[in-house]
Design a protein around this motif. Structure first.
Motif, PDB file in Angstrom:
ATOM      1  N   ALA A 127       0.846  -1.191   0.000  1.00 37.21           N
ATOM      2  CA  ALA A 127       0.000   0.000   0.000  1.00 37.21           C
ATOM      3  C   ALA A 127       0.887   1.249   0.000  1.00 37.21           C
ATOM      4  CB  ALA A 127      -0.937  -0.028   1.202  1.00 37.21           C
ATOM      5  N   TRP A 128       1.175   1.747   1.186  1.00 37.13           N
ATOM      6  CA  TRP A 128       1.943   2.998   1.313  1.00 37.13           C
ATOM      7  C   TRP A 128       3.317   2.908   0.644  1.00 37.13           C
ATOM      8  CZ3 TRP A 128       1.441   7.890   1.964  1.00 37.13           C
ATOM      9  CH2 TRP A 128       2.515   8.681   2.432  1.00 37.13           C
ATOM     10  N   PHE A 129       4.098   1.864   0.929  1.00 34.25           N
ATOM     11  CA  PHE A 129       5.436   1.746   0.339  1.00 34.25           C
ATOM     12  C   PHE A 129       5.369   1.702  -1.184  1.00 34.25           C
ATOM     13  CE2 PHE A 129       7.069  -0.559   4.386  1.00 34.25           C
ATOM     14  CZ  PHE A 129       7.176   0.658   5.024  1.00 34.25           C
ATOM     15  N   LEU A 162       5.231   7.044  -7.013  1.00 33.30           N
ATOM     16  CA  LEU A 162       5.269   8.499  -7.080  1.00 33.30           C
ATOM     17  C   LEU A 162       6.699   9.031  -7.130  1.00 33.30           C
ATOM     18  CD1 LEU A 162       2.426   9.442  -4.549  1.00 33.30           C
ATOM     19  CD2 LEU A 162       2.379   9.635  -7.036  1.00 33.30           C
ATOM     20  N   GLY A 163       7.586   8.406  -6.359  1.00 35.08           N
ATOM     21  CA  GLY A 163       8.967   8.849  -6.321  1.00 35.08           C
ATOM     22  C   GLY A 163       9.636   8.757  -7.686  1.00 35.08           C
ATOM     23  N   TYR A 164       9.461   7.622  -8.328  1.00 34.39           N
ATOM     24  CA  TYR A 164      10.087   7.439  -9.637  1.00 34.39           C
ATOM     25  C   TYR A 164       9.368   8.245 -10.714  1.00 34.39           C
ATOM     26  CZ  TYR A 164      13.557   4.020  -8.296  1.00 34.39           C
ATOM     27  OH  TYR A 164      14.656   3.431  -7.747  1.00 34.39           O
ATOM     28  N   ALA A 165       8.035   8.395 -10.597  1.00 37.79           N
ATOM     29  CA  ALA A 165       7.298   9.169 -11.598  1.00 37.79           C
ATOM     30  C   ALA A 165       7.650  10.648 -11.533  1.00 37.79           C
ATOM     31  CB  ALA A 165       5.790   8.977 -11.387  1.00 37.79           C
ATOM     32  N   LEU A 166       7.827  11.164 -10.315  1.00 40.02           N
ATOM     33  CA  LEU A 166       8.064  12.597 -10.151  1.00 40.02           C
ATOM     34  C   LEU A 166       9.532  12.985 -10.114  1.00 40.02           C
ATOM     35  CD1 LEU A 166       5.329  13.337  -7.428  1.00 40.02           C
ATOM     36  CD2 LEU A 166       5.203  13.848  -9.878  1.00 40.02           C
ATOM     37  N   PHE A 167      10.365  12.142  -9.471  1.00 37.03           N
ATOM     38  CA  PHE A 167      11.757  12.539  -9.250  1.00 37.03           C
ATOM     39  C   PHE A 167      12.789  11.544  -9.785  1.00 37.03           C
ATOM     40  CE2 PHE A 167       9.096  14.023  -5.670  1.00 37.03           C
ATOM     41  CZ  PHE A 167       9.137  15.381  -5.919  1.00 37.03           C
ATOM     42  N   PHE A 226      12.938   6.705  -0.346  1.00 37.10           N
ATOM     43  CA  PHE A 226      13.633   6.463   0.924  1.00 37.10           C
ATOM     44  C   PHE A 226      14.765   5.471   0.679  1.00 37.10           C
ATOM     45  CE2 PHE A 226       9.327   4.550   0.961  1.00 37.10           C
ATOM     46  CZ  PHE A 226       9.663   3.285   0.528  1.00 37.10           C
ATOM     47  N   GLU A 227      15.742   5.449   1.589  1.00 36.00           N
ATOM     48  CA  GLU A 227      16.909   4.585   1.444  1.00 36.00           C
ATOM     49  C   GLU A 227      16.744   3.264   2.175  1.00 36.00           C
ATOM     50  OE1 GLU A 227      20.332   6.712   2.687  1.00 36.00           O
ATOM     51  OE2 GLU A 227      20.281   8.140   1.014  1.00 36.00           O
ATOM     52  N   HIS A 228      16.076   3.296   3.322  1.00 35.59           N
ATOM     53  CA  HIS A 228      15.923   2.088   4.125  1.00 35.59           C
ATOM     54  C   HIS A 228      14.488   1.966   4.618  1.00 35.59           C
ATOM     55  CE1 HIS A 228      20.267   1.514   4.232  1.00 35.59           C
ATOM     56  NE2 HIS A 228      20.364   2.801   4.505  1.00 35.59           N
ATOM     57  N   VAL A 229      14.023   0.740   4.722  1.00 36.89           N
ATOM     58  CA  VAL A 229      12.677   0.482   5.222  1.00 36.89           C
ATOM     59  C   VAL A 229      12.745  -0.593   6.301  1.00 36.89           C
ATOM     60  CG1 VAL A 229      10.391  -0.399   4.668  1.00 36.89           C
ATOM     61  CG2 VAL A 229      11.560   1.091   3.047  1.00 36.89           C
ATOM     62  N   LEU A 230      12.137  -0.325   7.434  1.00 39.47           N
ATOM     63  CA  LEU A 230      12.042  -1.316   8.505  1.00 39.47           C
ATOM     64  C   LEU A 230      10.581  -1.733   8.604  1.00 39.47           C
ATOM     65  CD1 LEU A 230      13.853  -2.694  10.618  1.00 39.47           C
ATOM     66  CD2 LEU A 230      13.121  -0.976  12.253  1.00 39.47           C
ATOM     67  N   ALA A 260      22.812  -2.089  10.392  1.00 37.23           N
ATOM     68  CA  ALA A 260      22.061  -2.941   9.461  1.00 37.23           C
ATOM     69  C   ALA A 260      20.564  -2.940   9.767  1.00 37.23           C
ATOM     70  CB  ALA A 260      22.605  -4.370   9.525  1.00 37.23           C
ATOM     71  N   TYR A 261      20.124  -2.065  10.696  1.00 38.16           N
ATOM     72  CA  TYR A 261      18.718  -1.991  11.101  1.00 38.16           C
ATOM     73  C   TYR A 261      18.226  -3.332  11.653  1.00 38.16           C
ATOM     74  CZ  TYR A 261      18.831   2.404   8.555  1.00 38.16           C
ATOM     75  OH  TYR A 261      19.155   3.671   8.127  1.00 38.16           O
TER      76      TYR A 261
END
Length: 405
Positions: A8-10, A16-21, A26-30, A151-152
């Motif tokens: 969903a959110w991710f 949107l990130g790739y379409a716009l910019f 984000f670099e990391h996801v937990l 390494a989170y």
């Protein structure tokens, strides 16, 4: 974020990130799993199948709860069946044990008048193997937790912390009981100070309380808060350090074998034995540690034993030594029950009917405890209760009095 957000959110943020910019947002996801009821069902108000969070926090504290969750599979995107019993284990084995280590330093460090300002050059570089061992383990702690957080991986980091606290308490502090030298106090202080910084991301309140108590009692402040000081330097573990740890593990494994044999043969650990024979090559410099752990006078390396280990037979001399130690433990426990501080002098009155041999054993056991032993009449109505000491398998009635005879 909760695992369901990966679709969903991710996902939406990536689009949107790739379409716009033209790059990831984000670099990391937990990603966390779901916290379920203890029976594996979904927590629900209608079912009331969850513990009251305020009661849990009141009983165990927010730090124990944080550590429990960060140490669980929920941090690896797997579901967790929340268990108050498991939380209680974390509280007891991590929070309580660490605080007990600090209490030990506070009790005996203050009694000895030790502080960081007088640690001295010799104290900062102890030659004692136990001191060296825990200092190296402290380096390992910093390295492993640093790598885990980079390494989170909170599970790896918290498990490292739990294992270290267990080593600090059940091996280092327990094996160092009775020491009052600057090297011991310095080593334990440094271990606790470093631990307060390392646990800060996981147990911020305990970390702050521990850090401030160390400063107030013994000095050496780096900053007014543990959350405002530098993260400990993750120093590389040298080959010499690794060799010491490897040898220490041999000793601990051998101690476990010996203690298992004592248990199998129903030989109390408090009963001294003349020898312990094993085929394991134990480094000579570690003999005193193994001897103390197994309560034996000497170590014999015998390659013909194979997987077997053997204790020497009990002698009359060692039997009496064990009885003196038992008497000392009984006196110390009685002192504690009656509220005497460490080193505070008092008199222990033993009933007149006591045998001479029993009196001599109790008198020998009292040496170094601050207690003088005399025969006399016990008073039924007194500020101190009549207690029973176990000596030579017999119960000896006794009673403390404040004033020295």
């Amino acid at each position: 974020e909760y695992i369901a957000q990966t679709r969903a959110w991710f996902y939406v943020m990536h689009v949107l990130g790739y379409a716009l910019f033209q790059r990831a947002p984000f670099e990391h996801v937990l990603t966390t799993g779901t916290i379920l009821a203890e029976d594996g069902s979904k927590m629900s108000k209608s079912k009331n199948n969850f513990p009251d969070p305020w009661i849990v926090i009141e009983k165990y504290g927010v730090d124990s709860l944080r550590f429990y969750l960060m140490n669980s599979v929920v941090m690896q995107a797997e579901n967790l069946n929340f268990s108050v019993n498991d939380l209680e284990i974390v509280h007891r084995k991590v929070v309580t044990i660490l605080w007990n280590c600090f209490q030990y330093l506070r009790t005996y460090g203050v009694q000895a008048g030790w502080n960081v300002g007088i640690r001295g050059e010799r104290a900062t570089a102890s030659n004692a193997l136990l001191d060296q061992g825990i200092s190296i383990r402290t380096k390992e702690l910093v390295v492993a937790v640093t790598e885990g957080l980079d390494a989170y991986d909170t599970v790896r980091a918290t498990r490292t912390i739990a294992e270290y606290i267990d080593d600090l308490s059940t091996w280092y502090v327990r094996r160092s009981r009775g020491r009052a030298d600057a090297e011991f106090f310095t080593t334990l202080y440094d271990a606790l100070s470093t631990t307060s910084k390392v646990i800060a991301p996981f147990m911020p309140h305990l970390a702050e309380t521990l850090y401030k108590n160390l400063i107030e009692l013994f000095g050496d402040a780096e900053g007014e808060s543990v959350h405002l000081v530098e993260w400990p330097s993750a120093k590389k573990i040298s080959l010499d350090d690794k060799k010491i740890l490897a040898d220490m593990r041999i000793v601990r494994d051998e101690a476990s074998r010996g203690l298992s044999l004592r248990n199998e043969l129903k030989i109390p650990v408090k009963e001294p034995r003349p020898t312990y024979s094993t085929a394991t090559i134990v480094p000579v410099q570690f003999y005193p540690i193994l001897q103390n752990e197994l309560n034996v006078k000497s170590i014999i390396i015998d390659s013909s034993l194979g997987e077997s280990v053997v204790f020497g037979d009990l002698t009359d001399e060692l039997r009496r030594e064990g009885e003196v130690r038992a008497a000392r433990r009984a006196i110390q426990e009685a002192r504690k029950l009656d509220g005497f501080r460490v080193g505070e002098e008092n008199v222990l009155v033993l009933e007149n009917a006591i045998f001479d041999s029993q009196f001599e054993i109790i008198e020998a056991g009292a040496k170094g405890t601050g207690t003088a032993v005399i025969r006399g009449e016990l008073k039924e109505y007194s500020n101190f209760p009549i207690r029973e000491l176990q000596v030579e398998g017999k119960k000896i009635r006794s009673q403390f009095q404040k004033e020295k005879a």
